[in-house]
Write an enzyme that holds these catalytic residues in place. Structure first.
Site: not given
Length: 134
Positions: A13, A87, A91
């Site tokens: 996250c 996110c 990522c």
């Protein structure tokens, strides 16, 4: 070290202070040594969310000693399953990995009453994930 028989799951996250830490705590508790568990954040905070720690303590899981960690390419590369939680493009994506994006409210700034349902949702998702890894 992860082996070919032990899947590695990475929870990501933004701050690695709430959702991903709760998910990692549940997977460690429910999965034991059947799974390697990692968590990280694209912009980690300095400390774990105290309300997330309290919510997890209510269900007998201690995440108080965990520290937010920065997301690295190596962590993604080492993982078999990558679970993202808000996110977005931060990522990294690698071919051949299993990705899931869990739409969960961010517990940052919420009181315990509002974090409990997020915690319980995470627990159900982790249990289903673990069943799928078996």
């Amino acid at each position: 070290m992860p082996t070919t028989t032990t899947p590695t799951v990475l929870f990501v996250c933004v701050h690695n202070a709430g959702r991903s830490q709760m998910a990692a705590g549940f997977l460690k508790a429910l999965g034991g040594d059947r799974v390697e568990v990692l968590s990280a954040g694209s912009e980690p905070k300095d400390a774990i969310n105290a309300v997330a720690v309290q919510a997890m303590a209510e269900v007998g899981i201690d995440i108080a000693s965990e520290q937010p960690k920065v997301l690295t390419v190596d962590a993604v590369r080492e993982s078999d399953v990558v679970i993202t939680m808000g996110c977005g493009d931060a990522c990294p994506i690698f071919p051949g990995k299993r990705y899931e994006d869990w739409q969960l409210d961010d517990p940052a700034g919420l009181d315990l009453e509002h974090v409990r349902p997020i915690r319980d949702d995470i627990r159900m998702r982790v249990a289903a994930l673990l069943d799928g890894l078996a």
